[in-house]
Design an enzyme around this catalytic site. Structure first.
Site, short mmCIF file in Angstrom:
data_model
loop_
_atom_site.label_atom_id
_atom_site.label_comp_id
_atom_site.label_asym_id
_atom_site.label_seq_id
_atom_site.Cartn_x
_atom_site.Cartn_y
_atom_site.Cartn_z
CB SER A 181 -8.93 16.69 9.34
OG SER A 181 -9.39 15.99 10.48
CG HIS A 209 -8.75 20.07 6.49
ND1 HIS A 209 -7.38 20.03 6.72
CD2 HIS A 209 -9.33 19.90 7.71
CE1 HIS A 209 -7.15 19.83 8.00
NE2 HIS A 209 -8.31 19.75 8.63
CE LYS A 240 -6.25 22.82 9.33
NZ LYS A 240 -6.56 23.14 10.72
#
Length: 423
Positions: A181, A209, A240
């Site tokens: 990340s 992610h 996300k």
């Protein structure tokens, strides 16, 4: 006598909480379409992880509003008591199918999805964890009873040595982020898979992610590497790419059912609320139907990284000082600009904001001390004009700080007030 409150309120902590403007906990308004309002000023938003730009998509917000009208704002109970709606079961079935796994369970946050792994970390077991893993994985291991073994970030030789030296009779599990990340590099999944199989270890990947983004169908790092069966258990977040909030664990049905009834973050917390469930379901429809969003964000990220490198800034490419050892060829929506010094990074953040770009200043403990960076998150809703504005802002700020080759830094006293003091 010592006061426990005063003990923890160091000058640095007070500076973070009592003065401004600052890089952390800034109130923002009207976030969307790659922009935000900060103190009434419209800026380019590069700190938000809404990679596909779905949190403000009318189809997603309409689904959330409809769910509120039908179910209210909260389930007001845990999944085991009164907190299971048809939406929970629908989302779990859809996510399991999307990830090619037998079953899935959703949690109220992505952090809780990783904490829900704790029952798997039993006494006498060994957990091998990448040093760059997300804090939620770190905390999950701390809460478990297994012995922890840290291996250097994406250093497969280090991991291999530790696995080879481990008790062959111990149950072993390797945990790693899929897309890390902070620096935006990918795990070395092919090598991880080989090591896991060779040493009889299970492999858990946190796809927070990368799920929804990487791979031809957006199914994450395993699809990206063409290894659909490599991952034994996925965790992830819906905050996300899915434009919502919540977490997910997906894997074999027997393990998912075991965690459903033993994981404290599942059974002792109020369940994921209706609006978040419906938003994630609508986002999943869009992810499956509109691959051009993924193509757009990765194209922009590649162009941004190239533009920053042309300015002479360090973005973590192989061979640069302090570069990651992760998968070197992958383009991801996380673009780091390595600064090093924490104070210099904070000043860079402030100058970027002055230039109309809101970025993420990353300092210890999110990264090792002395390796501070500016983290940029690219969104599908960013435009070519946004990209130009970001590069112009870095050019101006980099020259003022002497970070661009050939530039002469402006003396410290001539700088605008830094981010730890009032303007």
């Amino acid at each position: 006598m010592a006061d426990i409150f005063d003990k923890h309120l160091s000058p640095f902590a007070r500076a973070l909480t009592e003065t401004g403007p600052r890089p952390f906990s800034r109130p923002l308004t009207a976030i969307g379409e790659g922009e935000a309002l900060v103190d009434g000023v419209r800026v380019v938003m590069t700190a938000c992880n809404d990679y596909l730009g779905l949190s403000a998509d009318p189809r997603v917000t309409a689904a959330a509003a409809k769910a509120v009208g039908e179910y209210g704002t909260s389930c007001s109970g845990s999944r085991l008591v009164c907190g299971t709606l048809p939406l929970h079961e629908e989302l779990e079935a859809r996510l399991a199918a999307f990830l090619g796994r037998e079953a899935a369970i959703v949690t109220t946050t992505g952090f809780q999805a990783n904490l829900a792994l704790t029952p798997l970390f039993g006494r006498g077991d060994l957990v091998f964890s990448d040093t760059a893993n997300h804090a939620s994985l770190v905390d999950a291991i701390r809460l478990g009873a297994a012995a922890k073994r840290l291996y250097a970030h994406s250093d497969m030789a280090d991991l291999g040595r530790q696995l080879a030296a481990a008790d062959p009779g111990a149950a072993k599990i390797i945990v790693t982020d899929g897309l890390f990340s902070m620096e935006g590099d990918l795990c070395r999944l092919p090598e991880l898979t080989g090591l896991a199989r060779r040493h009889g270890a299970r492999l858990v990947v946190d796809g927070a992610h990368d799920i929804g983004l990487l791979g031809p169908g957006g199914r994450g790092v395993a699809e990206h590497f063409g290894l659909p069966d490599a991952v034994d258990l996925y965790t992830g977040t819906l905050s996300k790419c899915f434009g919502s909030v919540g977490g997910v664990l997906a894997g074999p049905a027997d393990i998912i059912n075991y965690l459903r009834y033993t994981a404290r973050p599942v059974i002792f917390t109020a369940s994921m609320p209706p609006a978040a469930l419906a938003a994630a379901l609508a986002a999943l429809d869009i992810i499956e139907a509109e691959p051009e969003r993924r193509m757009r964000v990765l194209d922009l990220a590649g162009r941004l990284r190239n533009g920053l490198r042309e300015l002479g800034l360090r973005t973590g490419e192989p061979g640069e000082p302090g570069a990651s050892q992760g998968e070197p060829e992958a383009v991801t929506p996380i673009v780091p600009v390595h600064i090093g010094d924490e104070e210099l990074c904070a000043r860079m953040w402030g100058l970027l904001l002055d230039e109309g770009v809101f970025a993420h200043a990353v300092v210890a403990p999110a990264v090792p001390m002395g390796r501070a960076l500016i983290r940029l998150s690219v969104q599908a809703t960013h435009t070519d004009d946004h990209l130009s504005r970001i590069l112009d802002a870095f050019a101006a700020a980099g020259r003022r700080l002497g970070l661009i080759p050939g530039a002469r830094p402006v003396p410290r006293q001539a700088q605008p007030a830094d981010v730890m003091s009032a303007r």
